[in-house]
Design a protein around this motif. Structure first.
Motif, PDB file in Angstrom:
ATOM      1  N   LEU B 226     -28.854 -41.224  25.538  1.00 46.30           N
ATOM      2  CA  LEU B 226     -27.805 -40.360  26.074  1.00 46.30           C
ATOM      3  C   LEU B 226     -27.664 -40.508  27.587  1.00 46.30           C
ATOM      4  O   LEU B 226     -26.560 -40.497  28.109  1.00 46.30           O
ATOM      5  CB  LEU B 226     -28.081 -38.901  25.724  1.00 46.30           C
ATOM      6  N   ASN B 230     -24.164 -41.494  29.024  1.00 46.94           N
ATOM      7  CA  ASN B 230     -23.434 -40.543  29.871  1.00 46.94           C
ATOM      8  C   ASN B 230     -23.354 -40.962  31.327  1.00 46.94           C
ATOM      9  O   ASN B 230     -22.631 -40.353  32.100  1.00 46.94           O
ATOM     10  CB  ASN B 230     -24.108 -39.165  29.822  1.00 46.94           C
ATOM     11  N   PHE B 232     -22.600 -42.131  34.881  1.00 44.29           N
ATOM     12  CA  PHE B 232     -21.332 -42.440  35.542  1.00 44.29           C
ATOM     13  C   PHE B 232     -21.569 -43.172  36.864  1.00 44.29           C
ATOM     14  O   PHE B 232     -20.954 -44.193  37.145  1.00 44.29           O
ATOM     15  CB  PHE B 232     -20.553 -41.144  35.790  1.00 44.29           C
ATOM     16  N   MET B 233     -22.498 -42.653  37.667  1.00 45.08           N
ATOM     17  CA  MET B 233     -22.684 -43.207  38.998  1.00 45.08           C
ATOM     18  C   MET B 233     -23.166 -44.663  38.941  1.00 45.08           C
ATOM     19  O   MET B 233     -22.693 -45.495  39.707  1.00 45.08           O
ATOM     20  CB  MET B 233     -23.690 -42.351  39.750  1.00 45.08           C
ATOM     21  N   LEU B 236     -20.377 -46.905  38.039  1.00 46.59           N
ATOM     22  CA  LEU B 236     -19.389 -46.821  39.124  1.00 46.59           C
ATOM     23  C   LEU B 236     -19.777 -47.744  40.276  1.00 46.59           C
ATOM     24  O   LEU B 236     -18.937 -48.393  40.888  1.00 46.59           O
ATOM     25  CB  LEU B 236     -19.295 -45.376  39.613  1.00 46.59           C
ATOM     26  N   ILE B 237     -21.073 -47.804  40.565  1.00 50.55           N
ATOM     27  CA  ILE B 237     -21.520 -48.613  41.687  1.00 50.55           C
ATOM     28  C   ILE B 237     -21.607 -50.089  41.306  1.00 50.55           C
ATOM     29  O   ILE B 237     -21.200 -50.952  42.079  1.00 50.55           O
ATOM     30  CB  ILE B 237     -22.898 -48.107  42.173  1.00 50.55           C
ATOM     31  N   SER B 248     -17.580 -44.167  30.275  1.00 48.70           N
ATOM     32  CA  SER B 248     -17.441 -43.220  31.382  1.00 48.70           C
ATOM     33  C   SER B 248     -16.404 -43.703  32.389  1.00 48.70           C
ATOM     34  O   SER B 248     -15.538 -42.950  32.821  1.00 48.70           O
ATOM     35  CB  SER B 248     -18.779 -43.025  32.094  1.00 48.70           C
ATOM     36  N   LEU B 251     -12.898 -43.712  30.690  1.00 49.85           N
ATOM     37  CA  LEU B 251     -12.315 -42.377  30.592  1.00 49.85           C
ATOM     38  C   LEU B 251     -11.690 -41.983  31.921  1.00 49.85           C
ATOM     39  O   LEU B 251     -10.616 -41.393  31.985  1.00 49.85           O
ATOM     40  CB  LEU B 251     -13.408 -41.383  30.195  1.00 49.85           C
ATOM     41  N   ARG B 252     -12.359 -42.350  32.986  1.00 47.53           N
ATOM     42  CA  ARG B 252     -11.834 -42.064  34.318  1.00 47.53           C
ATOM     43  C   ARG B 252     -10.517 -42.818  34.543  1.00 47.53           C
ATOM     44  O   ARG B 252      -9.624 -42.308  35.205  1.00 47.53           O
ATOM     45  CB  ARG B 252     -12.877 -42.477  35.343  1.00 47.53           C
ATOM     46  N   THR B 272     -15.165 -40.279  23.444  1.00 50.44           N
ATOM     47  CA  THR B 272     -16.379 -40.389  24.254  1.00 50.44           C
ATOM     48  C   THR B 272     -17.432 -39.362  23.851  1.00 50.44           C
ATOM     49  O   THR B 272     -18.619 -39.674  23.776  1.00 50.44           O
ATOM     50  CB  THR B 272     -16.036 -40.190  25.744  1.00 50.44           C
TER      51      THR B 272
END
Lengths: 306, 299
Positions: B226, B230, B232-233, B236-237, B248, B251-252, B272
C-alpha cells in the motif's frame, strides 16, 4: 555429540564466529541500504550546504551564500508558521477525535468491526485521491460541505481560497484520516487490565475516577507515541497542499516541505534545498527531544511489561 | 469468591437476559452512543460515497441540487472513457510493477534482517538495532535532495529503480522491528535442533522461520504494497515521462486536465481507490493487528 572438553570451547567459539558472520551477513541488506541511502546522502548533503548548484551547470562553491539566503528569505518564516499552525492545532485535534472515537468503541458495543472499518477506511485512501476528493468537498459553490451547510441557511465560505480558512480546512481534512491513531488508542484501551478496574469498583471508585486514575495513566505511552509520530508526520505535510492549494492563497498553505520541494525541484537550488532540509531536521529533532524530555513527567511506564 | 462467581455468571447470560438486566438509563446511553457513531460514520463515508456516486453520473447531473446520491441512470461509459482518454492501463501496469517488485524486496530484506536481530548473536547487534529504531524517527523529507542527487548520478531518473531498490536494501525500519518482534516469539529449541542436524543458518531461516512467520510477512507485505501503491512524492520526483507514470501521478493528470469534468476525475479516483479497499476487506484482521503493533513500537 560427546566432544572432548578441551575442544568443546574451541568448537563453541567457532560456532559463535560462524553465527556472528551469519548475523552480519543477514543484516547486511539493511546495513548497505542505510549507508547508501541514508547515511551517505546525509553526509553528502552537508557538502551541498556550501554549493550553488542548479543541476544543469556544474556545482560551484558558494561559501555561505545559502546561509545568507536563508536569513533573508521571508518565505521561510511564513512556511514555518504555516507548518507550526498545521501541526500544533492539527495534531491535538486529530488525537482528540481519535481518542474519543476509541473510547466510544471500547464499550463492548455491537457492530464494533463495522464502525472500526468505517473510521479506518479513509486513512488508506491514496493521498492523491483524497486530495482530489476533498477538492470537491470543499468547493465553494458545488462542494458537498457547503451544500450541507446550506440546509441550515448558512452560506458556506470559500474554504480553500480564503487565507484565514485554508489551513483549518486542511486540518479538517486531516481529521478524516485518523483511522490508525484510533486503532492504536483502541488497542491501548483494550489492554487496560480488567483486574485493575474490578479492584477499583470494589473500592468504590466511580466510572470517571477509574477513567482518570487507571485508564489514562496506563495509556499515556500510547498518547505519547501518537503525539510524537503525529508531530513528525505533520511537520512534513506536502501532498494535500501541493495538489489542492499549491501553497496559496497568499502563501497561507505554503508548508515547509512544499517550499523545500519547490526550491529543490522547481527552482533547482539544490544547495539551498539541502539547507532547508537540515533546518527541518533540527526543528523536528528539537521537538522530538523535548517531548522525550517531558515524557518523564506525564508518561507512565511502570505498568508496562512485554 | 462469591463475588467472582456472580461476575462470571452475569457475563455468561444470554442475549435475552442481557437486555432484561440493562437499566433504562444504560439502554438510553447505548442508543445515544450508536446514534453518534452512526452519524459520524456517515460523515466519514460521505467523501468516498460521493466519489462513487459521481463516477456514475452524467456530466450534467454532477452538481444538481439537492445532491443526488444515487444517479437516476448509471453512466458506465465514464469508466470506459477514463480508461482510454489517458493511458489508464499503463498507469496500472507501472504501479503494479513498482508495488509488487518493492513488495518482494521488502519481504526478503526485512525478514533476513529481522531474523538476524531476533535470533542470531553477533557483536554490535544491539547498537545496530538501536540505529534501525533511530531511523524510524528520521524525517524522510530531510533525504529528499541528497537522495535525488545520488539517484541522478546513478542515471536512475525516470526509471523505477529509485522507488524499488531501497525496498530491497532494508525495506523500512518499522517492518524490521515488526518482524523481529514476531520472530523472537518462536521457541529457540527449533533452531538448536536444526543446528544439531547440521543445518546452516540460511536453511533454518528459509525452511523453519520463514514459514512460521507467515502472519508477520502478510502484515508487512500489506503495508509495503500500500505504501508504494499510494506513494505520490516519490513518483513525482523520479518519474518524468508519461509512459512511466503511476496511478497517483495519472490521477493528478486527470484532475489537472479535466478539473471540471468531475465524472471522469471521480471514475479515475474509484479505479485508484478500489483495489486498496478490496485489499483492506480481504485482510482486515492483519491490517488492524499491524496498526496495533505500530503503537507497541512506541514502547
Amino acid at each position: 555429540m560427546a566432544a572432548a572438553p578441551v575442544s568443546s570451547t574451541r568448537r563453541r567459539k567457532r560456532f559463535a564466529n560462524r553465527e556472528a558472520v551469519a548475523g552480519w551477513l543477514f543484516a547486511s541488506p539493511w546495513l548497505i541500504g542505510f549507508v547508501a541511502f541514508t547515511m551517505g546522502p546525509m553526509i553528502y548533503s552537508i557538502l551541498l550546504l556550501f554549493l550553488k548548484w542548479d543541476l544543469i551547470t556544474p556545482p560551484e562553491w558558494g561559501g555561505l551564500a545559502n546561509f545568507t539566503r536563508l536569513v533573508g528569505d521571508r518565505r521561510v518564516p511564513i512556511a514555518l508558521y504555516n507548518t507550526a499552525y498545521y501541526t500544533f492545532i492539527g495534531v491535538p485535534v486529530q488525537l482528540a477525535v481519535a481518542f474519543l472515537l476509541a473510547l466510544a468503541l471500547n464499550v463492548q458495543i455491537r457492530g464494533l468491526a463495522l464502525y472500526r472499518t468505517i473510521y479506518y477506511l479513509p486513512s488508506i485512501t491514496p493521498a492523491v485521491a483524497s486530495a482530489v476528493i476533498w477538492l470537491q468537498i470543499l468547493h465553494t459553490d458545488y462542494g458537498t460541505l457547503n451544500e450541507f451547510l446550506r440546509n441550515f441557511g448558512i452560506a458556506g465560505p470559500n474554504w480553500l481560497y480564503e487565507p484565514a480558512l485554508a489551513k483549518p480546512a486542511l486540518i479538517m481534512m486531516s481529521v478524516w484520516g485518523i483511522g490508525p491513531q484510533m486503532i492504536i488508542f483502541l488497542a491501548g484501551l483494550q489492554g487496560v487490565p480488567a483486574v485493575l478496574k474490578e479492584a477499583a469498583t470494589i473500592d468504590g471508585a466511580g466510572e470517571w475516577s477509574q477513567f482518570r486514575h487507571i485508564t489514562i495513566p496506563i495509556i499515556t505511552p500510547i498518547i505519547f507515541f501518537n503525539l510524537v509520530v503525529g508531530i513528525i508526520g505533520s511537520f512534513q505535510v506536502f501532498t494535500a497542499a501541493y495538489i489542492m492549494t499549491g501553497g496559496g492563497p497568499e502563501n497561507s498553505t505554503l508548508f515547509y516541505v512544499l517550499y523545500l520541494w519547490r526550491n529543490g525541484f522547481e527552482y533547482f537550488r539544490m544547495g539551498y534545498a539541502a539547507l532547508l532540509a537540515w533546518v527541518l531536521f533540527f526543528i523536528i529533532s528539537f521537538f522530538t527531544v523535548i517531548q522525550f524530555g517531558l515524557a518523564g513527567r506525564w508518561v507512565y511506564y511502570e505498568a508496562l511489561r512485554s | 469468591m462469591a463475588q467472582q462467581q456472580s461476575i462470571k455468571s452475569a457475563s455468561d447470560a444470554g442475549p435475552l437476559r442481557f437486555w432484561q438486566r440493562m437499566s433504562v438509563q444504560r439502554l438510553a446511553g447505548r442508543l445515544l452512543l450508536h446514534a453518534i457513531l452512526i452519524l459520524l460514520g456517515i460523515t466519514f463515508m460521505v467523501p468516498l460515497l460521493w466519489t462513487l456516486s459521481t463516477s456514475f453520473k452524467h456530466p450534467g447531473q454532477v452538481f444538481t441540487r439537492p445532491i443526488q446520491w444515487i444517479p437516476q441512470t448509471l453512466r458506465w461509459s465514464n469508466y470506459q472513457e477514463v480508461w482510454t482518454i489517458l493511458p489508464m492501463p499503463l498507469f496500472i501496469r507501472n504501479t503494479m510493477v513498482i508495488s509488487v517488485t518493492a513488495l518482494i524486496g521488502t519481504l526478503l530484506s526485512t525478514s533476513l534482517c529481522g531474523y538476524s536481530f531476533a535470533r542470531l548473536r553477533w557483536p554490535g547487534r544491539e547498537k545496530v538495532f538501536a540505529l534501525v529504531i533511530g531511523t524510524m524517527m528520521l524525517p524522510g523529507a530531510v533525504l529528499l535532495v541528497p537522495q535525488f542527487v545520488l539517484f541522478r548520478s546513478l542515471g536512475w531518473i525516470d526509471t523505477f529503480f529509485p522507488l524499488i531498490v531501497p525496498a530491497w536494501l532494508g525495506g523500512g525500519a518499522f517492518y524490521i522491528f515488526l518482524y523481529r518482534q514476531f520472530c523472537s516469539n518462536i521457541p529457540y529449541e527449533m533452531d538448536e535442533a536444526a543446528i544439531m542436524d547440521g543445518a546452516g543458518y540460511f536453511r533454518i531461516f528459509w525452511q523453519i522461520i520463514l514459514p512460521l512467520t507467515r502472519p508477520a510477512l502478510i502484515t508487512i507485505g500489506l503495508f509495503s504494497f500500500l505504501s508504494h501503491y499510494n506513494d505520490f512524492m516519490g513518483p513525482l520526483i523520479y518519474l518524468n515521462s508519461n509512459r512511466n507514470y503511476t496511478l497517483s501521478l495519472g490521477l493528478r493528470m486527470y484532475q489537472g486536465r479535466f478539473g471540471y469534468d468531475w465524472h471522469w476525475v471521480m471514475a479515475a479516483s474509484v479505479i485508484t481507490v478500489a483495489p486498496v479497499i478490496v485489499i483492506f476487506f480481504l485482510a482486515q484482521e492483519q491490517f488492524i493487528a499491524g496498526v496495533q503493533l505500530t503503537g507497541l513500537a512506541g514502547r
